[in-house]
Design a protein around this motif. Structure first.
Motif, PDB file in Angstrom:
ATOM      1  N   ASP A 157      24.176 -41.487  63.417  1.00  0.00           N
ATOM      2  CA  ASP A 157      24.361 -41.314  61.978  1.00  0.00           C
ATOM      3  C   ASP A 157      25.851 -41.509  61.715  1.00  0.00           C
ATOM      4  N   MET A 158      26.224 -42.718  61.315  1.00  0.00           N
ATOM      5  CA  MET A 158      27.633 -43.068  61.149  1.00  0.00           C
ATOM      6  C   MET A 158      28.319 -42.179  60.124  1.00  0.00           C
ATOM      7  N   GLN A 159      27.628 -41.832  59.049  1.00  0.00           N
ATOM      8  CA  GLN A 159      28.226 -40.956  58.040  1.00  0.00           C
ATOM      9  C   GLN A 159      28.553 -39.594  58.640  1.00  0.00           C
ATOM     10  N   TYR A 160      27.664 -39.068  59.448  1.00  0.00           N
ATOM     11  CA  TYR A 160      27.882 -37.787  60.117  1.00  0.00           C
ATOM     12  C   TYR A 160      29.072 -37.878  61.073  1.00  0.00           C
ATOM     13  N   ILE A 161      29.139 -38.957  61.822  1.00  0.00           N
ATOM     14  CA  ILE A 161      30.246 -39.147  62.770  1.00  0.00           C
ATOM     15  C   ILE A 161      31.570 -39.218  62.026  1.00  0.00           C
ATOM     16  N   LEU A 162      31.635 -40.036  60.997  1.00  0.00           N
ATOM     17  CA  LEU A 162      32.880 -40.185  60.238  1.00  0.00           C
ATOM     18  C   LEU A 162      33.299 -38.874  59.584  1.00  0.00           C
ATOM     19  N   LYS A 163      32.334 -38.137  59.056  1.00  0.00           N
ATOM     20  CA  LYS A 163      32.626 -36.875  58.390  1.00  0.00           C
ATOM     21  C   LYS A 163      33.222 -35.853  59.364  1.00  0.00           C
ATOM     22  N   ASN A 164      32.887 -35.990  60.637  1.00  0.00           N
ATOM     23  CA  ASN A 164      33.356 -35.039  61.637  1.00  0.00           C
ATOM     24  C   ASN A 164      34.575 -35.525  62.413  1.00  0.00           C
ATOM     25  N   LEU A 165      35.192 -36.590  61.955  1.00  0.00           N
ATOM     26  CA  LEU A 165      36.429 -37.078  62.575  1.00  0.00           C
ATOM     27  C   LEU A 165      37.605 -36.774  61.654  1.00  0.00           C
ATOM     28  N   ASP A 196      26.115 -36.724  68.213  1.00  0.00           N
ATOM     29  CA  ASP A 196      26.972 -35.693  68.799  1.00  0.00           C
ATOM     30  C   ASP A 196      27.588 -36.152  70.115  1.00  0.00           C
ATOM     31  N   GLN A 197      26.846 -36.940  70.861  1.00  0.00           N
ATOM     32  CA  GLN A 197      27.379 -37.476  72.114  1.00  0.00           C
ATOM     33  C   GLN A 197      28.523 -38.458  71.852  1.00  0.00           C
ATOM     34  N   VAL A 198      28.387 -39.231  70.799  1.00  0.00           N
ATOM     35  CA  VAL A 198      29.459 -40.159  70.415  1.00  0.00           C
ATOM     36  C   VAL A 198      30.687 -39.363  69.994  1.00  0.00           C
ATOM     37  N   LEU A 199      30.472 -38.322  69.203  1.00  0.00           N
ATOM     38  CA  LEU A 199      31.593 -37.470  68.783  1.00  0.00           C
ATOM     39  C   LEU A 199      32.273 -36.832  69.995  1.00  0.00           C
ATOM     40  N   HIS A 200      31.487 -36.419  70.958  1.00  0.00           N
ATOM     41  CA  HIS A 200      32.048 -35.827  72.186  1.00  0.00           C
ATOM     42  C   HIS A 200      32.907 -36.858  72.923  1.00  0.00           C
TER      43      HIS A 200
END
Length: 177
Positions: free
Chosen positions: A34-42, A168-172
């Motif tokens: 979920d790219m929006q989720y990833i971007l929001k958490n960076l 979440d794995q990408v964010l990690h």
């Protein structure tokens, strides 16, 4: 007899193609992000967005001020034109047109296709996108994933198991919490 033989060949061919396609699809590993989720958490993305918003507002104020100046010039011209000579009217009209062209030029300069906002967004956001892409590629290589799809960009996706979401794995991988 020939027709039956040809039909049998067609059926056999399509069965074979469908069989290979199904076998291939079973071995295909597909996950979602979920790219929006990833971007929001960076945090770096949020900071870049903030910078872009501040620049955009500052440039918009500059454009609004120039537009207001053009409106005032036009209003003053409207009220004074009966007292002006033909040469003065022509000069004032040219000044108003020039000011309106300046406004259009400012809009193009800041917000046009190759404008300052586009260039700044490219400079701030592109490295973050590249970093995300590299993290996704690393994760796909590590886990032997064949396809990674963005669920936030797929309007036809109705349901997806949470097991398939690797956001979440990408964010990690990116070092985000």
């Amino acid at each position: 007899m020939k027709k039956i033989f040809i039909k049998t060949l067609y059926i056999a061919f399509f069965s074979l193609v469908l069989g290979f396609g199904t076998a291939f699809a079973k071995d295909l590993s597909v996950v979602y992000i979920d790219m929006q989720y990833i971007l929001k958490n960076l945090p770096q993305y949020e900071q870049a967005n903030e910078q872009l918003t501040m620049l955009s507002k500052r440039w918009q104020k500059e454009i609004d001020a120039a537009q207001q100046e053009a409106r005032v010039m036009a209003t003053n011209y409207q009220t004074e034109q009966i007292f002006l000579s033909e040469a003065m009217r022509l000069q004032r009209e040219q000044e108003i047109v020039k000011k309106e062209q300046e406004v259009l030029e400012l809009k193009r300069k800041y917000f046009g296709q190759e404008g300052e906002l586009y260039k700044k967004r490219e400079a701030l956001i592109k490295p973050i996108q590249d970093e995300i892409y590299n993290a996704i590629q690393d994760l796909a290589n590590e886990k032997r994933i064949d396809v990674v799809k963005d669920r936030s960009a797929d309007p036809s996706l109705i349901y997806m198991s949470s097991k398939l979401d690797v956001s979440d794995q990408v964010l990690h991988k990116l070092g985000a919490k």
